[in-house]
Design an enzyme around this catalytic site. Sequence first.
Site, PDB file in Angstrom:
ATOM      1  N   SER A 196     -31.240  30.013  56.867  1.00 25.93           N
ATOM      2  CA  SER A 196     -31.724  28.680  57.227  1.00 25.93           C
ATOM      3  C   SER A 196     -30.608  27.802  57.763  1.00 25.93           C
ATOM      4  CB  SER A 196     -32.378  28.017  56.020  1.00 25.93           C
ATOM      5  OG  SER A 196     -31.501  28.046  54.928  1.00 25.93           O
ATOM      6  N   HIS A 249     -35.246  32.565  62.563  1.00 25.63           N
ATOM      7  CA  HIS A 249     -35.517  31.677  61.431  1.00 25.63           C
ATOM      8  C   HIS A 249     -37.005  31.327  61.347  1.00 25.63           C
ATOM      9  CE1 HIS A 249     -34.614  27.494  59.482  1.00 25.63           C
ATOM     10  NE2 HIS A 249     -34.984  28.372  58.577  1.00 25.63           N
ATOM     11  N   ASN A 258     -33.126  22.387  60.318  1.00 26.25           N
ATOM     12  CA  ASN A 258     -32.578  21.850  59.075  1.00 26.25           C
ATOM     13  C   ASN A 258     -31.582  20.716  59.295  1.00 26.25           C
ATOM     14  OD1 ASN A 258     -34.019  23.053  56.990  1.00 26.25           O
ATOM     15  ND2 ASN A 258     -33.033  25.009  57.436  1.00 26.25           N
ATOM     16  N   GLU A 298     -37.402  29.823  64.963  1.00 22.43           N
ATOM     17  CA  GLU A 298     -36.220  29.272  65.637  1.00 22.43           C
ATOM     18  C   GLU A 298     -35.309  30.470  65.951  1.00 22.43           C
ATOM     19  OE1 GLU A 298     -34.073  26.594  63.009  1.00 22.43           O
ATOM     20  OE2 GLU A 298     -33.669  25.206  64.648  1.00 22.43           O
TER      21      GLU A 298
HETATM   22  N1  3HC Z   1     -51.185  32.303  53.351  1.00 18.58           N
HETATM   23  C1  3HC Z   1     -52.482  32.016  53.614  1.00 18.58           C
HETATM   24  N2  3HC Z   1     -53.044  30.834  53.322  1.00 18.58           N
HETATM   25  C2  3HC Z   1     -52.240  29.891  52.739  1.00 18.58           C
HETATM   26  C3  3HC Z   1     -50.888  30.126  52.447  1.00 18.58           C
HETATM   27  C4  3HC Z   1     -50.354  31.405  52.764  1.00 18.58           C
HETATM   28  N3  3HC Z   1     -49.082  31.735  52.520  1.00 18.58           N
HETATM   29  N4  3HC Z   1     -50.363  29.004  51.883  1.00 18.58           N
HETATM   30  C5  3HC Z   1     -51.349  28.098  51.816  1.00 18.58           C
HETATM   31  N5  3HC Z   1     -52.475  28.630  52.329  1.00 18.58           N
HETATM   32  C6  3HC Z   1     -53.810  28.011  52.431  1.00 18.58           C
HETATM   33  C7  3HC Z   1     -54.227  27.439  51.103  1.00 18.58           C
HETATM   34  O1  3HC Z   1     -54.739  28.443  50.259  1.00 18.58           O
HETATM   35  C8  3HC Z   1     -55.288  26.447  51.509  1.00 18.58           C
HETATM   36  O2  3HC Z   1     -56.526  27.089  51.700  1.00 18.58           O
HETATM   37  P1  3HC Z   1     -57.886  26.312  51.362  1.00 18.58           P
HETATM   38  O3  3HC Z   1     -57.980  25.232  52.392  1.00 18.58           O
HETATM   39  O4  3HC Z   1     -58.926  27.356  51.534  1.00 18.58           O
HETATM   40  O5  3HC Z   1     -57.756  25.812  49.972  1.00 18.58           O
HETATM   41  C9  3HC Z   1     -54.779  25.949  52.859  1.00 18.58           C
HETATM   42  O6  3HC Z   1     -53.765  26.882  53.304  1.00 18.58           O
HETATM   43  C10 3HC Z   1     -54.187  24.608  52.745  1.00 18.58           C
HETATM   44  O7  3HC Z   1     -53.286  24.608  51.655  1.00 18.58           O
HETATM   45  P2  3HC Z   1     -53.278  23.494  50.530  1.00 18.58           P
HETATM   46  O8  3HC Z   1     -54.650  22.953  50.312  1.00 18.58           O
HETATM   47  O9  3HC Z   1     -52.529  24.055  49.363  1.00 18.58           O
HETATM   48  O10 3HC Z   1     -52.351  22.347  51.064  1.00 18.58           O
HETATM   49  P3  3HC Z   1     -52.104  21.768  52.507  1.00 18.58           P
HETATM   50  O11 3HC Z   1     -53.349  21.419  53.199  1.00 18.58           O
HETATM   51  O12 3HC Z   1     -51.066  20.740  52.281  1.00 18.58           O
HETATM   52  O13 3HC Z   1     -51.437  22.948  53.348  1.00 18.58           O
HETATM   53  C11 3HC Z   1     -49.261  23.706  53.894  1.00 18.58           C
HETATM   54  C12 3HC Z   1     -50.362  23.661  52.855  1.00 18.58           C
HETATM   55  C13 3HC Z   1     -49.692  24.558  55.063  1.00 18.58           C
HETATM   56  C14 3HC Z   1     -48.075  24.333  53.212  1.00 18.58           C
HETATM   57  C15 3HC Z   1     -48.983  22.253  54.416  1.00 18.58           C
HETATM   58  O14 3HC Z   1     -48.838  21.378  53.340  1.00 18.58           O
HETATM   59  C16 3HC Z   1     -47.759  22.159  55.261  1.00 18.58           C
HETATM   60  O15 3HC Z   1     -47.768  22.491  56.432  1.00 18.58           O
HETATM   61  N6  3HC Z   1     -46.660  21.683  54.643  1.00 18.58           N
HETATM   62  C17 3HC Z   1     -45.380  21.572  55.319  1.00 18.58           C
HETATM   63  C18 3HC Z   1     -44.700  22.889  55.300  1.00 18.58           C
HETATM   64  C19 3HC Z   1     -43.370  22.833  55.948  1.00 18.58           C
HETATM   65  O16 3HC Z   1     -42.880  21.814  56.408  1.00 18.58           O
HETATM   66  N7  3HC Z   1     -42.725  23.992  55.982  1.00 18.58           N
HETATM   67  C20 3HC Z   1     -41.393  24.117  56.507  1.00 18.58           C
HETATM   68  C21 3HC Z   1     -40.425  24.040  55.411  1.00 18.58           C
HETATM   69  S1  3HC Z   1     -38.774  24.116  55.994  1.00 18.58           S
HETATM   70  C22 3HC Z   1     -38.487  25.772  56.079  1.00 18.58           C
HETATM   71  O17 3HC Z   1     -39.253  26.624  55.744  1.00 18.58           O
HETATM   72  C23 3HC Z   1     -37.152  26.110  56.632  1.00 18.58           C
HETATM   73  C24 3HC Z   1     -36.200  26.544  55.602  1.00 18.58           C
HETATM   74  O18 3HC Z   1     -35.043  26.953  56.263  1.00 18.58           O
HETATM   75  C25 3HC Z   1     -35.852  25.512  54.573  1.00 18.58           C
END
Ligand code: 3HC
Length: 291
Positions: free
Chosen positions: A124, A146, A196, A158
């Site tokens: 990351s 990434h 990041n 990325e």
């Molecule tokens: N596979 C399949 N489905 C998934 C899943 C997965 N891995 N994770 C979540 N889902 C599904 C859930 O089961 C849920 O289904 P439902 O509608 O039937 O209940 C649906 O997606 C929506 O999930 P939630 O209701 O739990 O919550 P959200 O609507 O908030 O969605 C999220 C979840 C997609 C994670 C959303 O909150 C999101 O996009 N969050 C931001 C994530 C983000 O910014 N990620 C980047 C992080 S930085 C990174 O990774 C880089 C590193 O270097 C640090």
Amino acid sequence: MTQLPTKVGVLGAGQMGGGIAQVAAVAGLQVCVYDAFPGAVEKCRGVHKKSLGKLVEKGKVTQADADASLARIEFVASVEDLKSRGCDWIVEAVIEDAKLKKDLFARLASLFTDERVVLATNTSSISITEIATAAGPAAGRVVGMHFFNPVPLMQLVEVIPAVQTAPGVTERTIALATKMGKTPLKANDRAGFISNRVLMPMLNEAFYAWMEGVAEPEAIDGIMKLGCNFPMGPLRLADFIGLDTCVNIMNVLADGLNNDRYRACPLLKQLVAAGRLGDKSGRGVYEYPGK
Ligand code: 3HC
């Protein structure tokens, strides 16, 4: 035509490695996964079943494709097995420890001597150029690839070439990410790349706002969700990423960009010192009793 791999080897069966293995398999590629930690394989299998189940429920994948994808994923017992199984593309997704990754890439370089095998890292923020240097003669085949969490849902990959990366390797990485259903975007190899470098200081600032009593976590997250249309507020997202990972990335930014404005907020560091790492430890900024 750009050469795509036939078998992808994934190092690490955690949140990121498991997700990468899943999207590669759904894209029709054979996949081998290795993880050094006992128990990681069973956990990863469970996560695959649950995630694919959700995608089937939503009509994004058919049940037959989900079953076929699971059948394309093999868990192996050693790094050497990735070679003997004929993997021709490696994605490393082990923990964010620079020494561990460099040692691993030196080992991968001695195992995968075929010039066609690409050695990608999902780091990351650690310098791709330093990881490539550790790969010695294979440096030109090392690239940053990434992914974002949760990998099956997040659109971006990325792509970060090291100083040494051969242009053909970058093109092949872009082609593979596209084949995996993702949108690849290129960034240069500077600390934190783009994602990041921009995201982490924002999350860090949310910890400062909390520490200074500007607002409570629920209000900070609510304001950013409702006011900026973020799917998760910054403190909730920090828990989701892992507070220890956030501190590690801030350290890389501060050191790599020679600027103390990237130092991790004292409150963030204190939570990590107390073992409050976020979702994965059951408590971070918020509590996650079921996890
Ligand atoms: N596979 C399949 N489905 C998934 C899943 C997965 N891995 N994770 C979540 N889902 C599904 C859930 O089961 C849920 O289904 P439902 O509608 O039937 O209940 C649906 O997606 C929506 O999930 P939630 O209701 O739990 O919550 P959200 O609507 O908030 O969605 C999220 C979840 C997609 C994670 C959303 O909150 C999101 O996009 N969050 C931001 C994530 C983000 O910014 N990620 C980047 C992080 S930085 C990174 O990774 C880089 C590193 O270097 C640090």
